[in-house]
Design a protein around this motif. Structure first.
Motif, short mmCIF file in Angstrom:
data_model
loop_
_atom_site.label_atom_id
_atom_site.label_comp_id
_atom_site.label_asym_id
_atom_site.label_seq_id
_atom_site.Cartn_x
_atom_site.Cartn_y
_atom_site.Cartn_z
N VAL A 104 0.77 -1.23 -0.12
CA VAL A 104 0.05 0.16 -0.11
C VAL A 104 0.79 1.24 -0.01
O VAL A 104 1.84 1.38 1.08
CB VAL A 104 -0.83 -0.09 1.33
N HIS A 105 0.63 2.16 -0.76
CA HIS A 105 1.29 3.20 -0.96
C HIS A 105 0.51 4.36 -0.34
O HIS A 105 -0.88 4.31 -0.62
CB HIS A 105 1.85 3.84 -2.42
N TRP A 106 0.87 5.56 0.24
CA TRP A 106 0.27 6.58 0.72
C TRP A 106 0.82 7.96 0.06
O TRP A 106 2.08 7.88 0.00
CB TRP A 106 0.29 6.66 1.98
N TYR A 107 0.15 8.67 -0.92
CA TYR A 107 0.50 9.90 -1.58
C TYR A 107 -0.17 11.02 -0.78
O TYR A 107 -1.33 10.91 -0.59
CB TYR A 107 0.41 9.57 -2.87
N ARG A 108 0.48 12.22 -0.79
CA ARG A 108 -0.19 13.64 -0.64
C ARG A 108 -0.19 14.36 -2.08
O ARG A 108 0.96 14.14 -2.80
CB ARG A 108 0.57 14.06 0.50
N GLN A 109 -0.94 15.10 -2.21
CA GLN A 109 -0.95 15.80 -3.41
C GLN A 109 -1.42 17.60 -2.88
O GLN A 109 -2.65 17.50 -2.60
CB GLN A 109 -2.08 15.41 -4.40
N ASP A 110 -0.60 18.32 -2.97
CA ASP A 110 -0.79 19.71 -2.91
C ASP A 110 -1.42 20.33 -4.20
O ASP A 110 -1.21 19.93 -5.08
CB ASP A 110 0.67 20.30 -2.51
N SER A 111 -2.05 21.26 -3.60
CA SER A 111 -3.05 21.95 -4.71
C SER A 111 -2.16 22.28 -5.77
O SER A 111 -1.06 22.86 -6.05
CB SER A 111 -3.74 23.34 -4.33
N GLY A 112 -2.61 21.86 -7.30
CA GLY A 112 -1.67 22.33 -8.45
C GLY A 112 -0.51 21.38 -8.73
O GLY A 112 0.38 21.80 -9.67
N ARG A 113 -0.21 20.54 -7.90
CA ARG A 113 0.93 19.50 -7.91
C ARG A 113 0.51 18.26 -8.14
O ARG A 113 -0.60 17.78 -8.06
CB ARG A 113 1.65 19.79 -6.56
N GLY A 114 1.48 17.42 -8.81
CA GLY A 114 1.51 16.12 -8.72
C GLY A 114 1.44 15.07 -7.31
O GLY A 114 1.97 15.92 -6.60
N PRO A 115 1.03 14.13 -7.45
CA PRO A 115 1.14 13.24 -6.01
C PRO A 115 2.51 13.00 -5.88
O PRO A 115 3.31 12.98 -6.50
CB PRO A 115 0.36 11.96 -6.35
N ALA A 116 2.76 12.92 -4.35
CA ALA A 116 4.21 12.57 -3.99
C ALA A 116 4.08 11.50 -2.97
O ALA A 116 3.39 11.59 -1.96
CB ALA A 116 4.81 13.95 -3.36
N ILE B 59 4.78 7.33 2.18
CA ILE B 59 5.10 6.43 2.84
C ILE B 59 4.47 5.05 2.18
O ILE B 59 3.50 5.15 1.59
CB ILE B 59 4.14 6.60 4.39
N LEU B 60 5.18 3.91 2.31
CA LEU B 60 5.02 2.69 1.55
C LEU B 60 5.04 1.59 2.71
O LEU B 60 6.05 1.47 3.10
CB LEU B 60 6.00 2.52 0.40
N ILE B 61 4.01 0.76 2.68
CA ILE B 61 4.04 -0.26 3.72
C ILE B 61 3.67 -1.38 2.95
O ILE B 61 2.81 -1.77 2.02
CB ILE B 61 2.72 -0.27 4.79
N ARG B 62 4.57 -2.71 3.16
CA ARG B 62 4.60 -3.87 2.14
C ARG B 62 3.54 -4.74 2.92
O ARG B 62 3.23 -4.61 4.31
CB ARG B 62 5.75 -4.34 2.19
#
Lengths: 113, 115
Positions: free
Chosen positions: A32-44, A47-50
């Motif tokens: 499972v990946h967790w991404y955050r996306q700031d307004s006007g930006r791509g996801p980053a 944290i990644l949990i296997r």
């Protein structure tokens, strides 16, 4: 769809509070990946949990993964204004070359002073 | 830090016209991806590539073609654009051969409006 109903969320909290976002999925995943996306930006990726990990920490972030209930959570401790973003979880049921991630709809977190 | 650059940042196209969205990565990653993001749907995979000369269909490939002429460049092509393709498009590169270890690095996105 890969996702449960509870993937669409909007959360508003005050600075200093703790918050947990939940993610449920329907089919097996190796990670499972967790991404955050700031307004006007791509996801980053944040944290990644296997699938062989139950918990992963990174600074004020804590991710959990329960493969038996097919759910993951992301917690932020002592939230700050700069944590305001949309948070996505993503799963990858494939095993092999390259990710074909399936993204949830995201949770919009707003942290106010 | 991974660098994925998309161009253009904004595009207005007419129905039936041809649109090409470009993506360049400077990380020497083998894998590259095109997603679209729409309200209520999250990110959906359109096409992806394992390396130069390779393209694969993702979950929603209809109406789109992809081209990977080199390790660095991955293009998304709309031969006959339709208003339903109005969206924000994201390109990403991936840093591992094995999916369980791969991290994706996204560009800033291209906002496409088809009138």
């Amino acid at each position: 769809s890969q996702w449960g109903e509870e993937n669409l969320q909007a959360l508003s909290i005050q600075e200093g509070e703790d918050v947990t976002m939940n993610c449920s999925y329907k089919t097996y995943t190796t990670v499972v990946h967790w991404y955050r996306q700031d307004s006007g930006r791509g996801p980053a990726l944040i944290i990644l949990i296997r699938s062989n990990e139950r918990e992963k920490r990174s600074g004020r972030l804590r991710a959990t993964l329960d493969t038996s209930s097919q759910s993951s959570s992301l917690s932020i401790t002592a939230a700050q204004c700069e944590d305001t973003a949309v948070y996505f979880c993503a799963t990858d049921p494939q095993q092999g070359t390259g990710s074909k991630l399936s993204f949830g709809k995201g949770a919009k977190l707003t942290v106010s002073p | 830090e991974a660098a994925v650059t998309q161009s253009p940042r904004n595009k207005v196209a007419v129905t039936g016209g041809k649109v090409t969205l470009s993506c360049n990565q400077t990380n020497n990653h083998n894998n590259m991806y095109w997603y679209r993001q729409d309200t209520g749907h999250g990110l959906r995979l359109i096409h992806y590539s394992y390396g130069a000369g390779s393209t694969e269909k993702g979950d929603i490939p209809d109406g789109y073609k992809a081209s990977r002429p080199s390790q660095e460049n991955f293009s998304l092509i709309l031969e006959l654009a339709t208003p339903s393709q109005t969206s924000v498009y994201f390109c990403a590169s991936g840093d591992a051969q094995c999916s369980i270890n791969e991290r994706l690095f996204f560009g800033h996105g291209t906002k496409l409006s088809v009138l």
